[in-house]
Design a protein around this motif. Sequence first.
Motif, mmCIF file in Angstrom:
data_model
loop_
_atom_site.group_PDB
_atom_site.id
_atom_site.type_symbol
_atom_site.label_atom_id
_atom_site.label_comp_id
_atom_site.label_asym_id
_atom_site.label_seq_id
_atom_site.Cartn_x
_atom_site.Cartn_y
_atom_site.Cartn_z
ATOM 1 N N PHE A 121 1.017 -1.225 -0.183
ATOM 2 C CA PHE A 121 0.124 -0.044 0.129
ATOM 3 C C PHE A 121 0.800 1.234 0.026
ATOM 4 N N GLY A 122 1.886 1.429 0.757
ATOM 5 C CA GLY A 122 2.899 2.283 0.853
ATOM 6 C C GLY A 122 3.294 2.638 -0.496
ATOM 7 N N ARG A 123 3.818 1.527 -1.230
ATOM 8 C CA ARG A 123 4.349 1.760 -2.542
ATOM 9 C C ARG A 123 3.432 2.324 -3.587
ATOM 10 N N ILE A 124 1.932 2.018 -3.414
ATOM 11 C CA ILE A 124 1.009 2.559 -4.327
ATOM 12 C C ILE A 124 1.022 3.993 -4.052
ATOM 13 N N ILE A 125 0.838 4.261 -2.728
ATOM 14 C CA ILE A 125 0.954 5.626 -2.497
ATOM 15 C C ILE A 125 1.807 6.540 -2.814
ATOM 16 N N ARG B 120 -0.394 16.920 5.586
ATOM 17 C CA ARG B 120 -0.002 17.148 7.005
ATOM 18 C C ARG B 120 -0.876 16.382 7.900
ATOM 19 N N THR B 121 -2.072 16.233 7.842
ATOM 20 C CA THR B 121 -2.752 15.488 8.746
ATOM 21 C C THR B 121 -3.862 14.468 7.866
ATOM 22 N N LEU B 122 -4.123 13.160 8.418
ATOM 23 C CA LEU B 122 -5.019 12.350 7.743
ATOM 24 C C LEU B 122 -4.519 11.955 6.176
ATOM 25 N N ASP B 123 -3.177 11.056 6.375
ATOM 26 C CA ASP B 123 -2.655 10.913 5.084
ATOM 27 C C ASP B 123 -3.409 9.572 4.334
ATOM 28 N N CYS B 124 -3.024 8.933 3.217
ATOM 29 C CA CYS B 124 -3.840 7.892 2.623
ATOM 30 C C CYS B 124 -4.190 6.830 3.416
ATOM 31 N N ALA B 125 -3.404 6.298 4.241
ATOM 32 C CA ALA B 125 -3.253 5.396 5.080
ATOM 33 C C ALA B 125 -4.150 5.569 6.207
ATOM 34 N N ASP B 126 -4.269 6.552 6.728
ATOM 35 C CA ASP B 126 -5.160 6.781 7.766
ATOM 36 C C ASP B 126 -6.574 6.839 7.363
ATOM 37 N N LEU B 127 -6.670 7.567 6.178
ATOM 38 C CA LEU B 127 -8.094 7.686 5.401
ATOM 39 C C LEU B 127 -8.674 6.530 5.262
ATOM 40 N N PHE B 128 -7.914 5.379 4.924
ATOM 41 C CA PHE B 128 -8.377 4.234 4.614
ATOM 42 C C PHE B 128 -8.844 3.512 6.052
ATOM 43 N N ARG B 129 -7.910 3.718 7.001
ATOM 44 C CA ARG B 129 -8.402 3.174 8.370
ATOM 45 C C ARG B 129 -9.955 3.805 8.817
ATOM 46 N N ALA C 115 -14.887 0.556 0.362
ATOM 47 C CA ALA C 115 -15.917 -0.499 0.744
ATOM 48 C C ALA C 115 -15.671 -1.700 0.245
ATOM 49 N N VAL C 116 -15.353 -1.942 -1.005
ATOM 50 C CA VAL C 116 -15.047 -3.247 -1.612
ATOM 51 C C VAL C 116 -13.640 -3.760 -0.951
ATOM 52 N N SER C 117 -12.735 -3.086 -0.365
ATOM 53 C CA SER C 117 -11.332 -3.443 0.344
ATOM 54 C C SER C 117 -11.805 -4.017 1.267
ATOM 55 N N ASP D 90 -6.156 10.786 -4.347
ATOM 56 C CA ASP D 90 -6.601 10.106 -5.299
ATOM 57 C C ASP D 90 -7.343 8.771 -5.460
ATOM 58 N N TRP D 91 -8.406 8.471 -5.734
ATOM 59 C CA TRP D 91 -9.273 7.334 -5.753
ATOM 60 C C TRP D 91 -8.523 6.321 -6.281
ATOM 61 N N ARG D 92 -7.540 6.332 -7.235
ATOM 62 C CA ARG D 92 -6.863 5.196 -7.897
ATOM 63 C C ARG D 92 -5.884 4.403 -7.063
ATOM 64 N N ILE D 93 -5.646 5.159 -5.732
ATOM 65 C CA ILE D 93 -4.635 4.504 -4.803
ATOM 66 C C ILE D 93 -5.541 3.304 -4.148
ATOM 67 N N TYR D 94 -6.715 3.737 -3.829
ATOM 68 C CA TYR D 94 -7.944 2.770 -3.053
ATOM 69 C C TYR D 94 -8.197 1.573 -4.264
ATOM 70 N N HIS D 95 -8.322 1.901 -5.424
ATOM 71 C CA HIS D 95 -8.563 1.091 -6.474
ATOM 72 C C HIS D 95 -7.455 0.113 -6.428
ATOM 73 N N GLU D 96 -6.294 0.446 -6.557
ATOM 74 C CA GLU D 96 -4.999 -0.513 -6.820
ATOM 75 C C GLU D 96 -5.154 -1.273 -5.395
ATOM 76 N N LEU D 97 -5.348 -0.760 -4.306
ATOM 77 C CA LEU D 97 -5.298 -1.601 -2.987
ATOM 78 C C LEU D 97 -6.493 -2.494 -3.127
ATOM 79 N N ALA D 98 -7.441 -2.304 -3.536
ATOM 80 C CA ALA D 98 -8.649 -3.275 -3.621
ATOM 81 C C ALA D 98 -8.241 -4.432 -4.596
#
Length: 402
Positions: free
Chosen positions: A20-24, A34-43, A327-329, A92-100
């Motif tokens: 996930f970090g490499r995708i980001i 500065r706050t709520l990065d991509c990983a925290d948003l997914f959590r 949601a899919v993830s 970017d929504w594509r980050i969460y698409h690739e994670l899914a």
Amino acid sequence: MNVGKTLFAQVMEYVPWKTFGRIIDRHGGDAGVRTLDCADLFRVMAFSQLTWRESLRDIESCLSANQGKLFHMGLNGVPARSTLSDALNQRDWRIYHELAMRLIRRARDLYAKEPTGLGFDATIYALDSTTIDLCLSLFNWAPFRSTKAAVKMHTLLDLRGAIPAFIHISDGRMGDVNILDILPVEAGAFYVMDRGYLDFGRLFKLHQTGAFFVTRAKRGMNAQRMYSTKTNRSTGVICDQAIRLNGFYVSKDYPEHLRRIRFKDPESGKTLMFLTNNTTLPPLTIAALYKSRWQVELFFKWIKQHLRIKRFLGTTENAVKTQIWCAVSTYVLIAIVKKELHLNASLYTLLQILSVSVFEKTLISCALQPDTAGISADEQTYPKTSCCGKKGCPLYNSGRII
């Protein structure tokens, strides 16, 4: 696994964070954040899916009420509503698409040996789409009708484990048949679809890749019978024929023979006509293949009832797609947990347990078993009937953990 971790933290351990970090990094998702990065948003989005939060205020209030436990979730603090709204619009929504898609590949590997119940080992996909209605004045980027907006989830469902192998999110105006142009095709696999995908030019391209399709014929189809195979009408199979399409253009779209099977359903009494390019399977198996297509309808019904994809936390295209892919993830993540821990409970039961116990510090393998969900962590680790929990006990010394 450390029993001091909350159930939510234990579920999050099944996320491939390094990948996930490499995708980001590839998308530059955390640049300038500065706050709520991509990983925290997914959590946060996974938390909202598991606990059925339906608004930004709902998420903020629930996290504020459990502020002392957020560190064990991997969060540094309670994100404000405005911060969460900005993150949904800007990450970017594509980050969460690739994670899914990464989670989907892992889940499909885990469920690869699941039986299909049809007597052969080929991969079977069910193709369909579902429409999520939206308000046109708020979601004007997703036109559907003159007074309504909508998004479509075009889904290719692997029937082994009911795992979505491919999902494409479009506006409501995209025709279902157009998805065949971008669909990944696997040679030797079966693609089961309804009459909305009947386009002979596109089906012939699918045929040329070595894949098989099963669909239904439309009324008034102009075709000529070439020869018939003997059938037993007591089984419901009326005829099994090889046909050639008539008409100048349609015969050029599909220049080879097709197989047509007319079948009378003994349950409903309806007569159905199937079209396929497979010439070896028995006609009853073709009918059973088409009947299995109903699983994709059940999948749509399930995710609409048990995941938060009917009410959105943002109105932009990025926010909507981010929420759907999260949601899919989450759905696939719970399917992975179920398989990894060899749980017999259904996904519905697992989500129900997690929805009320995400902050509990219990072994996940025990908490997600309905018969042990109410037992404390100490009792789950050292049951009184088998071990007293003292170092002098032989079961304790042997390291037995139930």
